[in-house]
Design an enzyme around this catalytic site. Structure first.
Site, short mmCIF file in Angstrom:
data_model
loop_
_atom_site.label_atom_id
_atom_site.label_comp_id
_atom_site.label_asym_id
_atom_site.label_seq_id
_atom_site.Cartn_x
_atom_site.Cartn_y
_atom_site.Cartn_z
N LYS A 78 3.28 -0.69 -9.08
CA LYS A 78 2.58 -1.07 -7.85
C LYS A 78 1.56 -2.16 -8.19
O LYS A 78 0.88 -2.06 -9.22
CB LYS A 78 1.87 0.18 -7.29
CG LYS A 78 1.21 0.01 -5.95
CD LYS A 78 0.68 1.36 -5.46
CE LYS A 78 0.14 1.30 -4.05
NZ LYS A 78 -0.25 2.63 -3.54
N SER A 153 1.82 4.06 0.88
CA SER A 153 1.54 2.66 0.63
C SER A 153 2.29 2.11 -0.58
O SER A 153 2.40 0.89 -0.72
CB SER A 153 0.04 2.47 0.42
OG SER A 153 -0.39 3.15 -0.75
N SER A 177 0.78 8.53 -0.63
CA SER A 177 1.48 7.27 -0.85
C SER A 177 2.56 7.25 -1.91
O SER A 177 3.28 6.26 -2.04
CB SER A 177 0.47 6.17 -1.18
OG SER A 177 -0.18 5.78 0.00
N1 GLN Z 1 -1.43 6.83 4.27
C1 GLN Z 1 -2.67 7.20 3.72
C2 GLN Z 1 -3.73 6.19 4.08
O1 GLN Z 1 -3.42 5.26 4.74
C3 GLN Z 1 -2.57 7.38 2.25
C4 GLN Z 1 -2.62 6.14 1.47
C5 GLN Z 1 -2.47 6.37 0.00
O2 GLN Z 1 -2.11 7.48 -0.44
N2 GLN Z 1 -2.78 5.36 -0.79
O3 GLN Z 1 -4.84 6.34 3.74
#
Ligand code: GLN
Length: 469
Positions: A78, A153, A177
């Site tokens: 990532k 994400s 994510s």
């Molecule tokens: N979808 C969640 C958010 O928008 C988690 C994001 C993540 O785990 N980085 O905060």
């Protein structure tokens, strides 16, 4: 053989028998990226030259009889992992031209184990999002249906493994994510216990919730990957000095006598039948395999999203404060709408007069969520739950509705709030789309999660299904 059928374990075997070379393998993935990634957009930066050099070194080591847990294995990361000498953008235009000058601890551990870093994967900017659409480099697409989101994400990392661009990939999981995109892309994803894996050199999102996570095709590969990254790191004060067990040792012990908890609050009206049907089937399979299914209650689940979306933006507002206009140019322009939303929300809830009503209250709810889990562990060894309330949705469908997007995290955020580990494992398809479960357990129970995940995977082998690109 078709390289697409490879797992890390299988590739290692072929590499050590000199039936394939790491250079061949790396070229194979680079060619697939070249061919298919224009459409899928899994990578922000592809490290062609560096990857081929690393593969060559790996081949030399193999020829010299050296070994390494991931020697010669292509891995994507990532674009929120610091990678020395490689552009690292966090999916944001703020860091469009930023080249990292050191490696994150996870990256140096991967390199020391012989992994070949193939590229930096697309992601929601600053890891804010559930769909991948908040990336400033365009959304990644779901390899199973390119009109759908791959989940975020860590969108590009999941797409990379699912589409056959790498054998594994690193992501981060602050509220789901890793688990969510793994379930949307038919792959295995681990969110480890808070502190199990060092986050030194990972661009911080919300520091009390952040973990690194790993995507692989199989549970066994995932256990191997965690064996490389887990452990104490002097540079990350949240990593305790707790022994890293041999994650491969108990993997194949089966689930006879294991008590699996089913949280009744997760199987309520918010859960789509598209998801519930394959999960119920999976639970039947677990019973056949000798596990005991026990209903448990996590009553604070309904408050978890509200709690998470107070704590997380509060920490985001503090972490992103360093990207100011003096050092990073005109960030008023380069920060996207989602980052701005979170910075403002977080600043508001932390401000004098509102702190008690929002942040302090959320922290009290956090304690309650932790107690929910602690009560459950008195009755069961692990919990099996849905990951997402729905199948992957259409690109654009929720892009203008932040609340609808936040609600897709309803089943994943509790693990981050409580700091416990969660493993996503594919449990089949519905309407042609992948569905995953998450197996949750007490702190530092990753070996148990792998054991439970492996038993099911071995029986069903859904991971062998491949998307048609
Ligand atoms: N979808 C969640 C958010 O928008 C988690 C994001 C993540 O785990 N980085 O905060």
């Amino acid at each position: 053989m078709d390289y697409l059928d490879l797992t890390i374990i299988k590739a290692k075997e072929l590499l050590s028998q000199k039936k394939i070379s790491s250079v061949e393998l790396t070229k194979y993935y680079l060619e697939r990226i070249e061919k298919y990634d224009k459409n899928l957009n899994a990578y922000i930066t592809v490290c062609t030259e560096k990857a081929l050099n690393a593969a060559k070194t790996a081949d030399e080591k193999i020829a010299n009889g050296e070994s390494g847990a991931l020697l010669g294995i292509p891995v994507g990361l990532k674009d929120i992992y610091m990678t020395k000498g490689i552009r690292t953008t966090a999916g944001s235009k703020v860091l469009e031209n930023y080249t990292a000058h050191y490696d994150a601890t996870a990256v140096s551990k991967l390199k020391n184990a012989g992994a070949v870093i193939i590229g930096k994967a697309n992601c929601d900017a600053w890891a804010h999002g559930s769909s991948g659409e908040n990336s400033d480099y365009g959304p990644s697409k779901n390899p199973w249906d390119t009109t759908l989101v791959p989940g975020g994400s860590s969108s590009g990392s999941a797409v990379s493994v699912s589409a056959g661009f790498s054998l594994a990939a690193g992501g981060t999981d602050t509220g789901g994510s890793v688990r969510l995109p793994a379930s949307f892309c038919n792959i295995v994803g681990l969110k480890p216990t808070y502190g199990r894996v060092s986050r030194y050199g990972i661009i911080a999102m919300a520091s009390s919730l952040d973990t690194i996570g790993h995507f692989t095709k199989t549970v066994e590969d995932n256990a191997l990957y965690l064996s490389v990254t887990a452990g104490k790191d002097e540079k990350d004060g949240t990593t305790p000095n707790i022994k890293v067990p041999d994650y491969m040792a108990n993997l194949k012990k089966g689930v006879k006598g294991i008590k699996i908890g089913i949280p009744k609050e997760y199987f309520s009206k918010g859960l789509s039948a598209d998801i519930e049907i394959p999960i119920r089937k999976a639970l039947k399979k677990y019973e056949e395999l000798g596990a005991e299914i026990i209903e448990v209650s996590l009553p604070y689940t309904s408050h978890a999203i509200a709690c998470y979306y107070i704590i997380q933006p509060a920490e985001v507002s503090s972490n992103l404060a360093r990207f100011d206009g003096i050092r990073f140019g005109n960030t008023r322009e380069t920060f996207g709408p989602e980052a701005k939303r979170r910075i403002m929300l977080g600043t508001f809830t932390l401000s004098a007069g509102y702190y008690d009503a929002y942040y302090k209250k959320a922290m009290q709810v956090r304690t309650k969520v932790i107690e929910d889990y602690n009560n459950a562990w008195k009755k069961v060894d692990v919990i099996v739950a849905p990951v997402s309330p729905t199948l992957p949705w259409k690109l654009g469908e929720k892009a203008d509705d932040p609340l609808a997007m936040y609600l897709s995290d309803v089943f994943t955020v509790t693990a981050n709030i409580a700091g416990i580990p969660g493993l996503t494992v594919p449990v089949g398809f519905n309407k042609g789309l992948p569905v995953g479960i998450q197996i949750l357990g007490p702190h530092f129970s990753e070996d148990k999660l792998y054991q439970v995940g492996y038993a099911y995977e071995k029986e069903t082998e859904f991971w062998k299904e491949k998307p048609n690109l």
